[in-house]
Design an enzyme around this catalytic site. Sequence first.
Site, PDB file in Angstrom:
ATOM      1  N   ASN A 193      -2.440  -0.170 -17.477  1.00 32.25           N
ATOM      2  CA  ASN A 193      -3.105   1.065 -17.886  1.00 32.25           C
ATOM      3  C   ASN A 193      -4.591   0.752 -18.016  1.00 32.25           C
ATOM      4  OD1 ASN A 193      -4.119   3.313 -19.152  1.00 32.25           O
ATOM      5  ND2 ASN A 193      -2.965   3.064 -21.058  1.00 32.25           N
ATOM      6  N   TRP A 194      -5.365   1.233 -17.061  1.00 31.95           N
ATOM      7  CA  TRP A 194      -6.802   0.913 -17.060  1.00 31.95           C
ATOM      8  C   TRP A 194      -7.577   1.760 -18.070  1.00 31.95           C
ATOM      9  CZ3 TRP A 194      -9.289  -0.303 -11.617  1.00 31.95           C
ATOM     10  CH2 TRP A 194      -8.836  -1.565 -11.201  1.00 31.95           C
ATOM     11  N   LYS A 195      -6.927   2.770 -18.652  1.00 35.69           N
ATOM     12  CA  LYS A 195      -7.611   3.649 -19.618  1.00 35.69           C
ATOM     13  C   LYS A 195      -8.905   4.181 -18.969  1.00 35.69           C
ATOM     14  CE  LYS A 195      -5.293   1.108 -23.234  1.00 35.69           C
ATOM     15  NZ  LYS A 195      -5.247   0.655 -24.615  1.00 35.69           N
ATOM     16  N   GLY A 203      -5.104  -3.429 -28.204  1.00 33.60           N
ATOM     17  CA  GLY A 203      -6.504  -3.845 -28.124  1.00 33.60           C
ATOM     18  C   GLY A 203      -6.966  -4.711 -29.273  1.00 33.60           C
ATOM     19  N   GLY A 214      -2.871  -3.107 -21.149  1.00 36.94           N
ATOM     20  CA  GLY A 214      -4.193  -2.488 -21.123  1.00 36.94           C
ATOM     21  C   GLY A 214      -5.237  -3.470 -20.618  1.00 36.94           C
ATOM     22  N   GLY A 215      -5.972  -4.067 -21.537  1.00 40.27           N
ATOM     23  CA  GLY A 215      -7.118  -4.924 -21.196  1.00 40.27           C
ATOM     24  C   GLY A 215      -6.822  -5.975 -20.142  1.00 40.27           C
TER      25      GLY A 215
HETATM   26  P1  13P Z   1      -3.966  -3.631 -24.657  1.00 46.07           P
HETATM   27  O1  13P Z   1      -3.094  -4.403 -23.690  1.00 46.07           O
HETATM   28  O2  13P Z   1      -5.420  -3.665 -24.291  1.00 46.07           O
HETATM   29  O3  13P Z   1      -3.672  -4.002 -26.074  1.00 46.07           O
HETATM   30  O4  13P Z   1      -3.543  -2.078 -24.485  1.00 46.07           O
HETATM   31  C1  13P Z   1      -2.211  -1.735 -24.548  1.00 46.07           C
HETATM   32  C2  13P Z   1      -2.072  -0.315 -24.153  1.00 46.07           C
HETATM   33  O5  13P Z   1      -2.462   0.580 -24.867  1.00 46.07           O
HETATM   34  C3  13P Z   1      -1.443  -0.040 -22.839  1.00 46.07           C
HETATM   35  O6  13P Z   1      -1.145   1.312 -22.702  1.00 46.07           O
END
Ligand code: 13P
Length: 246
Positions: free
Chosen positions: A10-12, A170, A223-224
């Site tokens: 998930n690149w957000k 995060g 995410g990250g």
């Molecule tokens: P992180 O891996 O950056 O903690 O984010 C997790 C997330 O929200 C994936 O949707």
Amino acid sequence: MEPMKLIAGNWKMNGLKASVAELETLVAASVPAGVELLLCPPATLVAGFAAKATGSAVRIGAQDCHRLPSGAHTGDISAEMLADAGATHIIVGHSERRADHGETDEIVRHKAEAARRAGCVAILCVGETLAEREAGRTLAVIAAQLEGSVPPGAKAETLIIAYEPVWAIGTGLTPTAAQVAEVHAAIAGQIGKGIRILYGGSVKPGNAAELMAIPHVDGALVGGASLKAADFLAIAEAAAGAGAGA
Ligand code: 13P
């Protein structure tokens, strides 16, 4: 037989056209046996990434959708549009959308239904806050989120659940293996039907093997660490080593 592990990125709100270099690395890599790779870039990149990933083992998804197929909703994007752009999966109910946009369980259910209507798999996120965990309410909070947001008649072909503790996103913090196991077993007990359950929240190459080996953990929502192809592939390797497809 265990289901394939799904490693979803998930690149957000990250990524520009130049970020296609990361996708190109993923497309050129050999995906480990027993693992599926999915990348969910921002909506602006879905069509371009889907075209680039055609014929490869990498699938492309989206991060949100409107509940309706079309209409007077300025700035919104429908599940049908995302499917048309090449998305196979749509994340719905991420805690950042619940917090930033006030999305309720009912809204999330409508979005999951929209994804199914458009022929996409919904990845529906649930998870407790730190205050809820500390109050001993984790399982009750997640049960209520599932009750309110999982569409009736949901099947493994149309729905995936992602357990993402809000306090682990995060932050570099992760629950203990026992805590993850407890929540995943509870989710599996409530929804069953072979619906896969991903874990998300600070998944990194260094902790992925341990997390992916936990019973009822069918993959990761990353995410990250999904922003760099090398880290994302290292997580996929760790998932394969953790018994994917065994
Ligand atoms: P992180 O891996 O950056 O903690 O984010 C997790 C997330 O929200 C994936 O949707």
